[in-house]
Design a protein around this motif. Structure first.
Motif, PDB file in Angstrom:
ATOM      1  N   ASN A  17       0.828  -1.218   0.000  1.00 21.73           N
ATOM      2  CA  ASN A  17       0.000   0.000   0.000  1.00 21.73           C
ATOM      3  C   ASN A  17       0.857   1.260   0.000  1.00 21.73           C
ATOM      4  OD1 ASN A  17      -2.556  -1.175  -0.149  1.00 21.73           O
ATOM      5  ND2 ASN A  17      -2.573  -1.578   2.051  1.00 21.73           N
ATOM      6  N   GLN A  18       1.963   1.252   0.748  1.00 20.51           N
ATOM      7  CA  GLN A  18       2.886   2.395   0.732  1.00 20.51           C
ATOM      8  C   GLN A  18       3.507   2.544  -0.657  1.00 20.51           C
ATOM      9  OE1 GLN A  18       5.116   0.776   4.260  1.00 20.51           O
ATOM     10  NE2 GLN A  18       5.435   2.962   4.626  1.00 20.51           N
ATOM     11  N   ILE A  19       3.886   1.424  -1.251  1.00 19.59           N
ATOM     12  CA  ILE A  19       4.496   1.442  -2.582  1.00 19.59           C
ATOM     13  C   ILE A  19       3.517   2.035  -3.594  1.00 19.59           C
ATOM     14  CG2 ILE A  19       5.379   0.003  -4.460  1.00 19.59           C
ATOM     15  CD1 ILE A  19       6.361  -1.976  -2.231  1.00 19.59           C
ATOM     16  N   LYS A  20       2.257   1.565  -3.575  1.00 18.46           N
ATOM     17  CA  LYS A  20       1.248   2.067  -4.523  1.00 18.46           C
ATOM     18  C   LYS A  20       1.045   3.570  -4.381  1.00 18.46           C
ATOM     19  CE  LYS A  20      -2.288  -0.481  -3.574  1.00 18.46           C
ATOM     20  NZ  LYS A  20      -3.565  -1.194  -3.536  1.00 18.46           N
ATOM     21  N   LYS A  21       0.976   4.064  -3.155  1.00 20.12           N
ATOM     22  CA  LYS A  21       0.782   5.504  -2.928  1.00 20.12           C
ATOM     23  C   LYS A  21       1.954   6.300  -3.485  1.00 20.12           C
ATOM     24  CE  LYS A  21      -2.074   5.014   1.175  1.00 20.12           C
ATOM     25  NZ  LYS A  21      -2.110   5.053   2.635  1.00 20.12           N
ATOM     26  N   ARG A  22       3.155   5.822  -3.231  1.00 17.68           N
ATOM     27  CA  ARG A  22       4.338   6.542  -3.698  1.00 17.68           C
ATOM     28  C   ARG A  22       4.418   6.524  -5.225  1.00 17.68           C
ATOM     29  NH1 ARG A  22       6.635  10.482  -4.087  1.00 17.68           N
ATOM     30  NH2 ARG A  22       8.885  10.623  -4.151  1.00 17.68           N
ATOM     31  N   ILE A  23       4.066   5.386  -5.836  1.00 15.47           N
ATOM     32  CA  ILE A  23       4.081   5.282  -7.300  1.00 15.47           C
ATOM     33  C   ILE A  23       3.068   6.240  -7.910  1.00 15.47           C
ATOM     34  CG2 ILE A  23       3.489   3.762  -9.243  1.00 15.47           C
ATOM     35  CD1 ILE A  23       4.870   1.495  -7.685  1.00 15.47           C
ATOM     36  N   ARG A  24       1.912   6.372  -7.289  1.00 14.70           N
ATOM     37  CA  ARG A  24       0.897   7.306  -7.786  1.00 14.70           C
ATOM     38  C   ARG A  24       1.465   8.731  -7.809  1.00 14.70           C
ATOM     39  NH1 ARG A  24      -3.206   6.415  -4.131  1.00 14.70           N
ATOM     40  NH2 ARG A  24      -3.161   4.256  -4.774  1.00 14.70           N
ATOM     41  N   LEU A  25       2.174   9.114  -6.752  1.00 13.38           N
ATOM     42  CA  LEU A  25       2.763  10.458  -6.686  1.00 13.38           C
ATOM     43  C   LEU A  25       3.874  10.646  -7.718  1.00 13.38           C
ATOM     44  CD1 LEU A  25       2.913  10.960  -2.813  1.00 13.38           C
ATOM     45  CD2 LEU A  25       1.361  12.061  -4.436  1.00 13.38           C
ATOM     46  N   PHE A  51       7.830  -2.606 -10.502  1.00 11.37           N
ATOM     47  CA  PHE A  51       7.774  -1.160 -10.321  1.00 11.37           C
ATOM     48  C   PHE A  51       7.395  -0.471 -11.627  1.00 11.37           C
ATOM     49  CE2 PHE A  51      10.538   2.845 -10.095  1.00 11.37           C
ATOM     50  CZ  PHE A  51       9.537   3.618  -9.520  1.00 11.37           C
ATOM     51  N   MET A  52       8.046  -0.845 -12.714  1.00 12.39           N
ATOM     52  CA  MET A  52       7.773  -0.189 -13.989  1.00 12.39           C
ATOM     53  C   MET A  52       6.356  -0.483 -14.468  1.00 12.39           C
ATOM     54  SD  MET A  52      10.206   0.063 -17.264  1.00 12.39           S
ATOM     55  CE  MET A  52       9.805   1.088 -18.665  1.00 12.39           C
ATOM     56  N   ALA A  53       5.894  -1.710 -14.290  1.00  9.60           N
ATOM     57  CA  ALA A  53       4.522  -2.044 -14.708  1.00  9.60           C
ATOM     58  C   ALA A  53       3.508  -1.193 -13.956  1.00  9.60           C
ATOM     59  CB  ALA A  53       4.243  -3.530 -14.479  1.00  9.60           C
ATOM     60  N   ASP A  54       3.672  -1.085 -12.648  1.00  5.94           N
ATOM     61  CA  ASP A  54       2.740  -0.262 -11.862  1.00  5.94           C
ATOM     62  C   ASP A  54       2.890   1.217 -12.185  1.00  5.94           C
ATOM     63  OD1 ASP A  54       1.570  -2.456 -10.655  1.00  5.94           O
ATOM     64  OD2 ASP A  54       2.660  -2.244  -8.764  1.00  5.94           O
ATOM     65  N   LEU A  55       4.121   1.669 -12.399  1.00  7.12           N
ATOM     66  CA  LEU A  55       4.358   3.082 -12.721  1.00  7.12           C
ATOM     67  C   LEU A  55       3.739   3.449 -14.068  1.00  7.12           C
ATOM     68  CD1 LEU A  55       5.694   5.783 -11.979  1.00  7.12           C
ATOM     69  CD2 LEU A  55       7.784   4.930 -13.087  1.00  7.12           C
ATOM     70  N   MET A  56       3.903   2.599 -15.069  1.00  4.14           N
ATOM     71  CA  MET A  56       3.381   2.906 -16.402  1.00  4.14           C
ATOM     72  C   MET A  56       1.856   2.997 -16.400  1.00  4.14           C
ATOM     73  SD  MET A  56       5.902   3.515 -18.411  1.00  4.14           S
ATOM     74  CE  MET A  56       6.630   4.313 -17.006  1.00  4.14           C
ATOM     75  N   LYS A  57       1.193   2.346 -15.460  1.00  7.12           N
ATOM     76  CA  LYS A  57      -0.264   2.465 -15.335  1.00  7.12           C
ATOM     77  C   LYS A  57      -0.666   3.866 -14.883  1.00  7.12           C
ATOM     78  CE  LYS A  57      -0.610  -2.375 -14.113  1.00  7.12           C
ATOM     79  NZ  LYS A  57      -0.717  -3.296 -12.980  1.00  7.12           N
TER      80      LYS A  57
END
Length: 181
Positions: A17-25, A51-57
């Motif tokens: 959950n922390q990772i997802k929030k940071r990636i969104r920012l 990381f890249m897959a989630d970031l590219m979303k």
């Protein structure tokens, strides 16, 4: 919850959950920074894949994606020599480039990637890394522009990072527990 991988014990340090929030920012920052451009995102495999897959979303601008595959670890030990397993296949001349790393620790693989990218004379190069170990750096970089989390000089697994091929698919990030828990 502690886990064991190949006789090493690990404890959680960053949950998904922390990772997802940071990636969104980070995604918002990248969308703003490259709003009227057409950047090439260059992922450094294997570690960057989650990381890249989630970031590219989170990226909503025109862009391209490419990858390089490097090897700089022997188990938990960083090697000075970086092996290029898959080379860069994109033309980066005059392009805006964002290098996507899972982790920057010694900086040896990042230096190697930057040398590959800069040899093509891009317009600009920025580095985006999920994890940064500032006290492990052996090189100085002025283009690490996007950092998910700064961590201590611990060995970590999960969310793309591995130990002898194991642990990459864990959604959270864990650090090795040294000595007796």
């Amino acid at each position: 919850m502690k886990i064991k991988i190949n006789q090493k014990d690990f404890e959680p340090i960053i949950d998904y959950n922390q990772i997802k929030k940071r990636i969104r920012l980070i995604g918002i920052q990248l969308n703003v920074a490259y709003e009227n451009q057409h950047p090439v995102f260059v992922g450094v495999l294997n570690g960057c894949f989650m990381f890249m897959a989630d970031l590219m979303k989170q990226i909503h601008i025109a862009c391209e994606i490419s990858f390089v595959k490097l090897s700089s670890y022997d188990g938990t030990e960083r090697r000075e020599q970086v092996n290029e397993l898959i080379g860069l296949d994109a033309n980066l001349e005059g392009r805006e480039v964002v290098i996507i790393e899972d982790i920057v620790d010694s900086g040896n693989s990042l230096k190697h990637t930057l040398d590959l990218v800069n040899a093509q004379k891009p317009a600009s190069v920025a580095v985006c890394t999920l994890l940064l170990k500032p006290y492990a750096l052996k090189h100085t970089f002025d283009n690490i522009a996007y950092v998910g989390f700064e961590i201590a000089n611990d060995f970590v697994v999960g969310y793309g990072l591995d130990y002898h091929g194991m642990g990459r698919t864990l959604p959270d990030i864990y650090r090795e527990i040294k000595g007796k828990p």
